[in-house]
Motif scaffolding. Sequence first.
Motif, short mmCIF file in Angstrom:
data_model
loop_
_atom_site.label_atom_id
_atom_site.label_comp_id
_atom_site.label_asym_id
_atom_site.label_seq_id
_atom_site.Cartn_x
_atom_site.Cartn_y
_atom_site.Cartn_z
N GLN A 78 0.82 -1.22 0.00
CA GLN A 78 0.00 0.00 0.00
C GLN A 78 0.86 1.27 0.00
O GLN A 78 0.34 2.36 0.18
CB GLN A 78 -0.91 0.02 1.24
CG GLN A 78 -2.00 -1.03 1.20
CD GLN A 78 -2.91 -0.86 2.40
OE1 GLN A 78 -2.70 -1.46 3.45
NE2 GLN A 78 -3.92 -0.02 2.25
N ASP A 199 -11.94 2.91 -2.12
CA ASP A 199 -10.88 2.36 -2.98
C ASP A 199 -10.27 3.39 -3.94
O ASP A 199 -9.41 3.05 -4.75
CB ASP A 199 -11.40 1.14 -3.76
CG ASP A 199 -12.56 1.50 -4.69
OD1 ASP A 199 -12.87 2.70 -4.83
OD2 ASP A 199 -13.16 0.57 -5.26
N SER A 224 -4.74 1.99 -1.81
CA SER A 224 -5.07 0.57 -1.95
C SER A 224 -3.97 -0.11 -2.76
O SER A 224 -3.30 0.53 -3.58
CB SER A 224 -6.40 0.42 -2.68
OG SER A 224 -6.25 0.87 -4.01
#
Length: 353
Positions: A78, A199, A224
């Motif tokens: 991430q 997201d 994400s």
Amino acid sequence: MKNWEKNIRKVVPYVPGEQPKKARMIKLNTNENPYPPAPGVAETLKCIDTDKLRLYPDPVVGDLVQAIADFYQVGSNQVFVGVGSDDVLAMIFMTFFNSDKPILFPDITYSFYDVWADMLRIPYEKVPLDEQFRIQSKDYARPNGGVIFPNPNAPTGELMELAQIEDIIKANPDVIVVVDEAYIDFGGMSALPLVEKYDNVIVVQTFSKSRSMAGSRIGYAISSPALIRYLNDVKYSFNSYTMDSITIALGTAAIRDRAYFEETRDKIIKTREWTKEQLAELGFVFGDSKSNFIFAMHPKVSGEKLFEVLKEQDIYVRHFSKPARINEYLRITIGTDEQMQELIDFLRSYLSA
Ligand SMILES: *Cc1c(COP(=O)(O)O)cnc(C)c1O
């Protein structure tokens, strides 16, 4: 005009703050940290094996990515690292802002955004701040090709609450929303929890301000795994080895020292609040900055004049002549207590003369 002229990519470059070379000056013009980096950085530098410089650096910047992931308790998939957050932001513009619709950002904000948009031929619209220099979430609920804003905003220092940021994200499920958190450590709530919830959100931070390492050029994005993958694909298509091996080692040492980070951050916040009290006593007008600078104006002296008289004292602050709405303001970085005392002493004598 020569024939080849028409095929040149002509750009109006970003103008960074001055870096004057003076032995004795008070440098409050580029939001650098007045304290040195964490002690582990100097120790790591002493132990650098120069023979290793024969080798290419780690293209995935693994150690630093892992250290950042550990600090924020997110997955290493991430985290994206770049050469300063300017590099990270440029990669984000290139990767995610490819719509025919304009991207949106505030009219008064980090002045690199329109430079990247122009260079990459991304259409954009500047959304005016309200009367108090605040971002209004509802202004971002309209068709667009992406949204970016700093929180706190620069150069105003105005902080948005997470609920307001979430309103912007909710209104924009079909584009990428980027929160540029260059100053978030100085008193704001990071939008990182929103990365877990949505997201399409990217949070960008930097080692340049709260971690005292502007000279090393380290920035990062947290998002994400899917968006980080897209970002890496573009980065590797451009230049795979952007961060050098020494910087990777130094940055890793810096972020592992949480106690030092918190101590210097708290000192700067304390000095900022003291400076606000002093400036208010002197008649300055300013918002409640939650960053490491104060954006202030004096009703009796023009911004340009104050900038010039301070410069004569070798006290450097930042003045933006455009847009006209902020032309009376100075952006004053928070230095050490001693530096701010000198600034206030000078302003007091100047304004009473
Ligand atoms: C300072 C700053 C950056 C860039 O910082 P880097 O030194 O490139 O990491 C990005 N955005 C804002 C709003 C800034 O003030």
